[in-house]
Design an enzyme around this catalytic site. Structure first.
Site, PDB file in Angstrom:
ATOM      1  N   TYR A   1     -18.918 -24.210  21.029  1.00  0.00           N
ATOM      2  CA  TYR A   1     -19.058 -22.759  20.892  1.00  0.00           C
ATOM      3  C   TYR A   1     -18.704 -22.303  19.476  1.00  0.00           C
ATOM      4  CZ  TYR A   1     -17.804 -17.815  21.299  1.00  0.00           C
ATOM      5  OH  TYR A   1     -17.691 -16.463  21.086  1.00  0.00           O
TER       6      TYR A   1
HETATM    7  P1  NAD Z   1     -20.743 -11.200  27.606  1.00  0.00           P
HETATM    8  O1  NAD Z   1     -21.154 -12.506  28.209  1.00  0.00           O
HETATM    9  O2  NAD Z   1     -20.145 -10.180  28.506  1.00  0.00           O
HETATM   10  O3  NAD Z   1     -21.955 -10.553  26.823  1.00  0.00           O
HETATM   11  C1  NAD Z   1     -23.020 -11.295  26.274  1.00  0.00           C
HETATM   12  C2  NAD Z   1     -24.318 -10.736  26.810  1.00  0.00           C
HETATM   13  O4  NAD Z   1     -25.388 -11.500  26.240  1.00  0.00           O
HETATM   14  C3  NAD Z   1     -24.447 -10.854  28.336  1.00  0.00           C
HETATM   15  O5  NAD Z   1     -24.707  -9.588  28.907  1.00  0.00           O
HETATM   16  C4  NAD Z   1     -25.610 -11.808  28.536  1.00  0.00           C
HETATM   17  O6  NAD Z   1     -26.415 -11.506  29.678  1.00  0.00           O
HETATM   18  C5  NAD Z   1     -26.386 -11.670  27.231  1.00  0.00           C
HETATM   19  N1  NAD Z   1     -27.173 -12.863  26.955  1.00  0.00           N
HETATM   20  C6  NAD Z   1     -26.777 -14.147  27.059  1.00  0.00           C
HETATM   21  N2  NAD Z   1     -27.796 -14.965  26.729  1.00  0.00           N
HETATM   22  C7  NAD Z   1     -28.859 -14.163  26.426  1.00  0.00           C
HETATM   23  C8  NAD Z   1     -30.189 -14.412  25.997  1.00  0.00           C
HETATM   24  N3  NAD Z   1     -30.653 -15.651  25.865  1.00  0.00           N
HETATM   25  N4  NAD Z   1     -30.996 -13.356  25.754  1.00  0.00           N
HETATM   26  C9  NAD Z   1     -30.531 -12.079  25.909  1.00  0.00           C
HETATM   27  N5  NAD Z   1     -29.287 -11.792  26.301  1.00  0.00           N
HETATM   28  C10 NAD Z   1     -28.461 -12.818  26.563  1.00  0.00           C
HETATM   29  O7  NAD Z   1     -19.727 -11.587  26.432  1.00  0.00           O
HETATM   30  P2  NAD Z   1     -18.794 -10.661  25.534  1.00  0.00           P
HETATM   31  O8  NAD Z   1     -17.405 -11.095  25.792  1.00  0.00           O
HETATM   32  O9  NAD Z   1     -19.183  -9.235  25.668  1.00  0.00           O
HETATM   33  O10 NAD Z   1     -19.199 -11.192  24.089  1.00  0.00           O
HETATM   34  C11 NAD Z   1     -20.122 -10.497  23.248  1.00  0.00           C
HETATM   35  C12 NAD Z   1     -20.234 -11.234  21.917  1.00  0.00           C
HETATM   36  O11 NAD Z   1     -18.962 -11.294  21.287  1.00  0.00           O
HETATM   37  C13 NAD Z   1     -20.693 -12.689  22.038  1.00  0.00           C
HETATM   38  O12 NAD Z   1     -21.512 -12.990  20.955  1.00  0.00           O
HETATM   39  C14 NAD Z   1     -19.405 -13.481  21.983  1.00  0.00           C
HETATM   40  O13 NAD Z   1     -19.618 -14.793  21.522  1.00  0.00           O
HETATM   41  C15 NAD Z   1     -18.618 -12.644  20.992  1.00  0.00           C
HETATM   42  N6  NAD Z   1     -17.176 -12.807  21.104  1.00  0.00           N
HETATM   43  C16 NAD Z   1     -16.517 -12.345  22.216  1.00  0.00           C
HETATM   44  C17 NAD Z   1     -15.139 -12.486  22.307  1.00  0.00           C
HETATM   45  C18 NAD Z   1     -14.357 -11.989  23.493  1.00  0.00           C
HETATM   46  O14 NAD Z   1     -13.132 -12.152  23.490  1.00  0.00           O
HETATM   47  N7  NAD Z   1     -14.983 -11.370  24.500  1.00  0.00           N
HETATM   48  C19 NAD Z   1     -14.430 -13.114  21.260  1.00  0.00           C
HETATM   49  C20 NAD Z   1     -15.144 -13.581  20.166  1.00  0.00           C
HETATM   50  C21 NAD Z   1     -16.507 -13.397  20.087  1.00  0.00           C
END
Ligand code: NAD
Length: 318
Positions: A153
């Site tokens: 990741y």
């Molecule tokens: P989440 O899984 O709730 O949101 C990601 C969204 O992307 C989901 O709704 C999913 O359906 C959509 N998705 C996945 N694959 C897809 C595809 N192929 N096409 C279209 N949509 C797709 O996760 P989150 O926690 O809201 O994270 C959002 C972003 O922030 C991500 O990029 C994640 O890597 C990054 N991030 C999150 C955290 C955290 O603590 N939550 C920390 C660091 C980075």
């Protein structure tokens, strides 16, 4: 401003969409409702926005280049693409690295290509503290070397940053990478530690704690992250910029469990387990750059945030 927002149905994406709409921007959401966790939760996340003026939602995959090209089309100019869609989470990326690569790296490239072709001038990319890998000194600074990710990741997020930089360099794309540090709050992904621990403690079920209880994380309240991200969406980088968005304080695993116990009014049944591959012992953000350029200031400390989160869980269950 018209914002193409990928991952709009997810945890952070749905909060950011609401914030951008409230600030008068138009949001074109794209989400595949991926089954990584229950898509019904994502339906609930977007339900509050559907029908609101300024919000449209495309249901589809960022790997579908024809769809992405249609959304970024020059006839309805997008001012900025904010790319949050991804497969998140360290541990599952160890189990399925190819899928993580396809969605997180190829998917980012599909978007960059569509933006280039349509002339979208700005790009904001959701990166992660995972790019820092294993390190014992804190805080982590944006200019620290990030060449040793500790999980597939983390490697996909670093590769995403590299491609964003390449498109800035080659095509002059104005680009910002935001390194989020463990985000929590209402609608948090159900497999993340705080959501999972709260559920298990509430049910009186054993709470598996992996590795050393002194391992420490920088936990960031969702509204703080969203404010930082909204500011990055609104403010051109003037080139290429990378910002940590964190709380800039650390909480050990043992402290986190204690805070949840206090907020829930219940004792945890703790089950110590061996450390998991891919996990890192420490995350801690240096947020000086985000403070300076974005006016970013985290406002909700973990003690208050856990109380608020537990209140939300109980209200949502009522
Ligand atoms: P989440 O899984 O709730 O949101 C990601 C969204 O992307 C989901 O709704 C999913 O359906 C959509 N998705 C996945 N694959 C897809 C595809 N192929 N096409 C279209 N949509 C797709 O996760 P989150 O926690 O809201 O994270 C959002 C972003 O922030 C991500 O990029 C994640 O890597 C990054 N991030 C999150 C955290 C955290 O603590 N939550 C920390 C660091 C980075």
């Amino acid at each position: 401003m018209r914002v193409l927002l990928t991952g709009a149905a997810g945890f952070i994406g749905s909060h950011l969409a609401e914030r951008l709409l409230a600030r008068g921007h138009e949001v074109v959401g794209l989400d595949a409702f991926d089954p990584f966790y229950d898509p019904a939760l994502k339906e609930r996340n977007v339900a509050r926005m559907l029908g609101r003026p300024g919000f449209t939602l495309a249901r589809g995959d960022i790997l579908d280049s024809a769809l992405v090209a249609r959304l970024a089309r020059p006839s309805a100019p997008v001012d900025v693409c904010c790319h949050l869609a991804a497969l998140a989470g360290v541990r599952p990326s160890v189990a399925d690295p190819l899928r993580y690569h396809r969605v997180n790296v190829d998917g980012t490239l599909v978007l960059l290509e569509a933006c280039r072709a349509a002339g979208v001038p700005r790009f904001v990319f959701a990166s992660s503290s995972s790019v820092y890998g294993v390190r014992s000194h804190a805080p982590f600074r944006e200019d620290d070397a990030c060449d040793r990710p500790a999980s597939p990741y983390g490697a996909t997020k670093r590769a995403g940053e590299h491609f964003v930089h390449a498109y800035h360099h080659v095509y002059g794309l104005d680009a910002t990478c935001l390194r989020f540090f463990t985000v929590y709050g209402p609608r948090q992904r159900p497999e993340m530690a705080i959501a999972k621990f709260a559920r298990l403690i509430e049910a009186g079920a054993p709470v598996p704690l992996f590795g050393d209880l002194t391992s420490a994380r920088d936990y960031t309240w969702i509204d703080d992250i969203v404010e930082g991200a909204a500011r990055a969406v609104e403010r051109p980088a003037g080139g290429f910029a990378v910002y940590n968005l964190g709380d800039a304080r650390t909480t050990t695993l043992a402290e986190l469990v204690r805070l949840l116990e206090r907020a829930l009014g219940k004792r945890a049944v703790v089950e110590p387990r061996a450390p998991q591959i891919g996990d890192v012992p420490l995350t801690c953000a240096d947020i000086a750059a985000a403070r300076r350029d974005l006016g970013y200031e985290p406002r909700v400390a973990i003690e208050e945030g856990i109380e608020r989160y537990v209140r939300w869980v109980r209200e949502a269950a009522a």
